[in-house]
Design an enzyme around this catalytic site. Sequence first.
Site, short mmCIF file in Angstrom:
data_model
loop_
_atom_site.label_atom_id
_atom_site.label_comp_id
_atom_site.label_asym_id
_atom_site.label_seq_id
_atom_site.Cartn_x
_atom_site.Cartn_y
_atom_site.Cartn_z
N ASP A 146 39.69 42.58 41.92
CA ASP A 146 39.75 42.50 43.37
C ASP A 146 40.75 43.51 43.93
O ASP A 146 40.50 44.17 44.94
CB ASP A 146 40.16 41.10 43.83
CG ASP A 146 39.18 40.03 43.41
OD1 ASP A 146 37.99 40.34 43.22
OD2 ASP A 146 39.61 38.86 43.28
N ASP A 165 40.18 34.01 39.09
CA ASP A 165 41.27 34.50 39.93
C ASP A 165 42.55 33.84 39.46
O ASP A 165 42.54 32.67 39.06
CB ASP A 165 41.02 34.17 41.41
CG ASP A 165 39.88 34.97 42.01
OD1 ASP A 165 39.67 36.11 41.57
OD2 ASP A 165 39.21 34.44 42.91
#
Length: 175
Positions: free
Chosen positions: A151, A133
Amino acid sequence: MSSPDSRGLLAGPWYWRKALLWYALAAVIIASDLATKAWALASFEYAQPVEVTPFFDWLLLYNYGAAFSFLSDEGGWQRWFFSGIAFVVSCMLVVWLARIPPKQRWEPVALALILGGALGNLYDRLTLGYVVDFISLHYQQHRWPSFNIADSAICVGAVMLLIDLWRNKDDEPDA
């Protein structure tokens, strides 16, 4: 064209050629996700935010869990659990996309976004053991959990499916 087994799960019309467009969209999401994750890994120090705007940072983090780091502190079993879920859901999405009539646009775009995001994160889990991330949004001291392109694609696809469900609900007669 119908499937050979018209009684089972694969029964009904198959629109494989049209589905290739949606699989290509999923592949673009996967490629974008993996390329941006590689860029983030090469460009940033772990857990050191790089301010872009007052509310947006690049922040490299490793997510061993699911959304919002759910179960990230477990002993490692979650890697295989979430990988299994992503694999099964991805297989279901491949079949679902092939069964959508060619005239539909909104639903297959949503499913392709979810498929691409699921496979992008699955690749990370299988090769790295965690999901990379690197996008961080915040307001003052309040920080949204870091996320990535996969995501984002999953979230946009899920919202599109909900909108599609809501739109089509009005078209159906009451039972």
